[in-house]
Design an enzyme around this catalytic site. Structure first.
Site, PDB file in Angstrom:
ATOM      1  N   ASN A  35      -4.084   7.272 -10.157  1.00  0.00           N
ATOM      2  CA  ASN A  35      -5.443   6.794  -9.914  1.00  0.00           C
ATOM      3  C   ASN A  35      -6.033   5.991 -11.068  1.00  0.00           C
ATOM      4  O   ASN A  35      -6.992   5.259 -10.899  1.00  0.00           O
ATOM      5  CB  ASN A  35      -6.367   7.981  -9.603  1.00  0.00           C
ATOM      6  CG  ASN A  35      -6.200   9.119 -10.587  1.00  0.00           C
ATOM      7  OD1 ASN A  35      -5.102   9.658 -10.749  1.00  0.00           O
ATOM      8  ND2 ASN A  35      -7.274   9.489 -11.258  1.00  0.00           N
ATOM      9  N   GLY A  80      -9.098  16.241  -1.353  1.00  0.00           N
ATOM     10  CA  GLY A  80      -7.812  16.167  -2.044  1.00  0.00           C
ATOM     11  C   GLY A  80      -7.616  17.303  -3.030  1.00  0.00           C
ATOM     12  O   GLY A  80      -6.517  17.857  -3.156  1.00  0.00           O
ATOM     13  N   THR A  81      -8.672  17.668  -3.738  1.00  0.00           N
ATOM     14  CA  THR A  81      -8.561  18.734  -4.731  1.00  0.00           C
ATOM     15  C   THR A  81      -8.110  20.028  -4.068  1.00  0.00           C
ATOM     16  O   THR A  81      -7.179  20.704  -4.537  1.00  0.00           O
ATOM     17  CB  THR A  81      -9.922  18.945  -5.438  1.00  0.00           C
ATOM     18  OG1 THR A  81     -10.240  17.736  -6.133  1.00  0.00           O
ATOM     19  CG2 THR A  81      -9.891  20.108  -6.408  1.00  0.00           C
ATOM     20  N   GLN A 130      -4.365   8.788  -3.504  1.00  0.00           N
ATOM     21  CA  GLN A 130      -4.676   7.361  -3.704  1.00  0.00           C
ATOM     22  C   GLN A 130      -3.892   6.441  -2.776  1.00  0.00           C
ATOM     23  O   GLN A 130      -4.196   5.253  -2.690  1.00  0.00           O
ATOM     24  CB  GLN A 130      -4.413   6.956  -5.170  1.00  0.00           C
ATOM     25  CG  GLN A 130      -5.432   7.500  -6.162  1.00  0.00           C
ATOM     26  CD  GLN A 130      -6.838   6.900  -5.996  1.00  0.00           C
ATOM     27  OE1 GLN A 130      -7.026   5.837  -5.415  1.00  0.00           O
ATOM     28  NE2 GLN A 130      -7.836   7.600  -6.509  1.00  0.00           N
ATOM     29  N   SER A 150      -7.471  12.378   1.344  1.00  0.00           N
ATOM     30  CA  SER A 150      -8.904  12.594   1.151  1.00  0.00           C
ATOM     31  C   SER A 150      -9.667  11.409   1.741  1.00  0.00           C
ATOM     32  O   SER A 150      -9.478  10.269   1.313  1.00  0.00           O
ATOM     33  CB  SER A 150      -9.189  12.723  -0.346  1.00  0.00           C
ATOM     34  OG  SER A 150     -10.557  12.893  -0.553  1.00  0.00           O
ATOM     35  N   ALA A 151     -10.535  11.678   2.722  1.00  0.00           N
ATOM     36  CA  ALA A 151     -11.156  10.595   3.510  1.00  0.00           C
ATOM     37  C   ALA A 151     -11.981   9.622   2.677  1.00  0.00           C
ATOM     38  O   ALA A 151     -12.028   8.431   2.981  1.00  0.00           O
ATOM     39  CB  ALA A 151     -12.028  11.215   4.607  1.00  0.00           C
ATOM     40  N   HIS A 152     -12.640  10.122   1.619  1.00  0.00           N
ATOM     41  CA  HIS A 152     -13.568   9.216   0.916  1.00  0.00           C
ATOM     42  C   HIS A 152     -12.850   8.153   0.084  1.00  0.00           C
ATOM     43  O   HIS A 152     -13.481   7.257  -0.467  1.00  0.00           O
ATOM     44  CB  HIS A 152     -14.571  10.008   0.069  1.00  0.00           C
ATOM     45  CG  HIS A 152     -14.044  10.630  -1.177  1.00  0.00           C
ATOM     46  ND1 HIS A 152     -14.307  10.109  -2.420  1.00  0.00           N
ATOM     47  CD2 HIS A 152     -13.283  11.722  -1.389  1.00  0.00           C
ATOM     48  CE1 HIS A 152     -13.736  10.865  -3.352  1.00  0.00           C
ATOM     49  NE2 HIS A 152     -13.099  11.867  -2.739  1.00  0.00           N
ATOM     50  N   THR A 158     -15.930  27.865   9.024  1.00  0.00           N
ATOM     51  CA  THR A 158     -16.315  26.959  10.117  1.00  0.00           C
ATOM     52  C   THR A 158     -15.996  25.520   9.714  1.00  0.00           C
ATOM     53  O   THR A 158     -16.308  25.092   8.611  1.00  0.00           O
ATOM     54  CB  THR A 158     -17.819  27.123  10.432  1.00  0.00           C
ATOM     55  OG1 THR A 158     -18.025  28.489  10.784  1.00  0.00           O
ATOM     56  CG2 THR A 158     -18.249  26.224  11.577  1.00  0.00           C
ATOM     57  N   CYS A 204     -13.133  11.532 -12.175  1.00  0.00           N
ATOM     58  CA  CYS A 204     -13.481  12.936 -12.301  1.00  0.00           C
ATOM     59  C   CYS A 204     -13.778  13.329 -13.734  1.00  0.00           C
ATOM     60  O   CYS A 204     -14.290  14.397 -13.987  1.00  0.00           O
ATOM     61  CB  CYS A 204     -12.360  13.779 -11.722  1.00  0.00           C
ATOM     62  SG  CYS A 204     -12.011  13.239 -10.055  1.00  0.00           S
TER      63      CYS A 204
HETATM   64  C1  LIG Z   1      -4.879  11.119  -7.430  1.00  0.00           C
HETATM   65  C2  LIG Z   1      -6.036  11.965  -6.995  1.00  0.00           C
HETATM   66  N1  LIG Z   1      -5.803  13.221  -6.574  1.00  0.00           N
HETATM   67  C3  LIG Z   1      -6.788  14.019  -6.159  1.00  0.00           C
HETATM   68  C4  LIG Z   1      -8.107  13.597  -6.177  1.00  0.00           C
HETATM   69  C5  LIG Z   1      -9.177  14.535  -5.720  1.00  0.00           C
HETATM   70  O1  LIG Z   1      -9.634  14.218  -4.427  1.00  0.00           O
HETATM   71  P1  LIG Z   1     -11.048  14.757  -3.905  1.00  0.00           P
HETATM   72  O2  LIG Z   1     -12.093  13.913  -4.557  1.00  0.00           O
HETATM   73  O3  LIG Z   1     -11.007  14.539  -2.423  1.00  0.00           O
HETATM   74  O4  LIG Z   1     -11.138  16.190  -4.242  1.00  0.00           O
HETATM   75  C6  LIG Z   1      -8.401  12.309  -6.631  1.00  0.00           C
HETATM   76  C7  LIG Z   1      -9.802  11.837  -6.730  1.00  0.00           C
HETATM   77  O5  LIG Z   1     -10.194  11.162  -7.657  1.00  0.00           O
HETATM   78  C8  LIG Z   1      -7.338  11.462  -7.030  1.00  0.00           C
HETATM   79  O6  LIG Z   1      -7.553  10.219  -7.456  1.00  0.00           O
END
Ligand SMILES: Cc1ncc(COP(=O)(O)O)c(C=O)c1O
Length: 384
Positions: free
Chosen positions: A151, A70-71, A179, A199-201, A237, A327
């Site tokens: 989040n 996601g970042t 989210q 973001s898959a996780h 890759t 984070c």
């Molecule tokens: C709203 C939001 N955006 C972006 C991210 C970042 O995603 P990633 O952990 O895949 O970089 C997060 C992760 O906590 C999130 O909650």
């Protein structure tokens, strides 16, 4: 019993997702850019995954680009739009995730764009009229970057409404949907949005893989230079097992979306009820309504020595929660989101975040531990 209530930070990997990835750690290891059969095998897996995601979101496969998460997707959206489309103004909000907030700040610091931050209400949502007023006053073209769901505090913005205002004023609309991806349905033929992220996780897929959707009308330059992967947009890759796991996790989540949504929403409502019954001094941060992000519940207690040690003591009791954004956990800085909605330092906030793997028994266990850790002041009055 160990209780995991930190699913907004990350979710456990599903066994079916792991199984789908396994062959790509073992026999199917070819470089997808290679022309021989090993390469063709992994290339086919990537393109099949892309099609799966595109068909779920009702967009074309050519509009999906895999990223490291996601970042990166949010960085790519903001930086590429600024660097490619002569956009000099960004409208955003103060409760965005740091990967949006700090990217827009960097754009301003390096004199690439001016940033306008909208006000948010006490739930953390933006006001459409204020957005429209800004769009009338600010010189076009403008990038609007507003998250779908927060989040930390579960508030959701109205993507249809924001998209319609952006369309009217010809602004480019990006939303951080990390989210909500695989937790809500998106129909990109109908939703007026130009860029979004996943973001898959966050939905029982692997870490380190995500994607960005870029509407085909938005023509941006490459984000990472090198080989011709991701149609020249993002060299390197490919993370083949991650991509396969991401698509599988999306498929599984959307196949059972309604049941899972109801199940998790019931857990959240059950916890709200129990907290109200047992803790007269509890307050709820952000949005609690059925419109809110059903996976997240943010609460606060009045500051006390017991409350200030809560996160630590819950951990000792095998209950894993977060103090805010994952984070920033471990850092001394308070939450910029709670500050933006006016939660004072006189309260201690914690975030519970749920997944389909949680149970009511875990909530009962947590409530009983909370009762030991925060003895209720019998004279306190009931709050909402
Ligand atoms: C709203 C939001 N955006 C972006 C991210 C970042 O995603 P990633 O952990 O895949 O970089 C997060 C992760 O906590 C999130 O909650």
């Amino acid at each position: 019993m160990r209780v995991y209530f930190d699913n907004a930070a990350t979710t456990p990997l599903s066994k079916e997702v792991l199984d789908s990835m396994q062959p790509y750690f073992e026999n199917k290891f070819g470089n997808p850019s290679a022309i021989h059969s090993y390469g063709r095998e992994t290339r086919a897996a990537i393109e099949k995954s892309r099609k799966t995601i595109a068909s779920i979101l009702n967009c074309s496969a050519g509009e999906i680009f895999f990223t490291s998460g996601g970042t990166e997707a949010n960085n790519m959206a903001i930086q590429s739009v600024i660097n490619s489309l002569n956009v000099k103004n960004i409208i955003t909000s103060p409760v965005e995730h740091h990967c949006v907030l700090h990217t827009t700040e960097a754009m301003e610091k390096y004199d690439k764009a001016k940033v306008y931050s909208l006000k948010v209400n006490n739930k953390g949502q933006i006001d459409l009229q204020e957005l429209e007023k800004h769009l009338q006053e600010i010189e076009a073209p403008v990038l609007v970057s507003i998250m779908h769901a927060n989040n930390e505090i579960a508030s959701r913005n109205n993507l249809e409404g924001i998209g319609a205002v952006c369309k009217k004023h010809k602004a480019i609309f990006h939303s951080d949907t990390v989210q909500t991806m695989a937790h809500y349905r998106f129909d990109l033929q109908k939703l007026p949005i130009d860029l979004l992220s996943g973001s898959a996780h966050k939905f029982h897929g692997p870490k380190g893989i995500g994607f960005i959707y870029i509407r085909d009308t938005i023509k941006i330059n490459p984000f990472i230079f090198g080989g011709s992967q991701e149609r020249n947009m993002r060299a390197g890759t490919e993370n083949v097992y991650g991509i396969v796991g991401l698509a599988k996790a999306m498929e599984l989540n959307y196949a059972q979306l309604d049941e899972t949504t109801n199940y998790i929403r019931n857990l959240k409502n059950y916890m709200i009820e129990k907290l109200r019954d047992e803790f007269p001094e509890v307050l709820f941060n952000g949005d609690l309504s059925d419109d809110s992000l059903y996976t997240v519940l943010n609460i606060s207690f009045p500051y006390s020595e017991n409350a200030s040690m809560l996160l630590y003591n819950l951990d000792i009791n095998a209950i894993c929660v977060s103090s805010g954004s994952a984070c920033t956990s471990g850092s001394e800085k308070g939450s910029h989101v709670l500050e933006a909605i006016g939660v004072g330092n006189d309260r201690v906030s914690i975030r519970f975040s749920f997944s389909k793997m949680n149970t009511k028994d875990e909530i009962d266990f947590t409530i009983s531990k909370l009762k030991e850790l925060i003895p209720v002041n019998a004279s306190s009055s009931v709050s909402t």
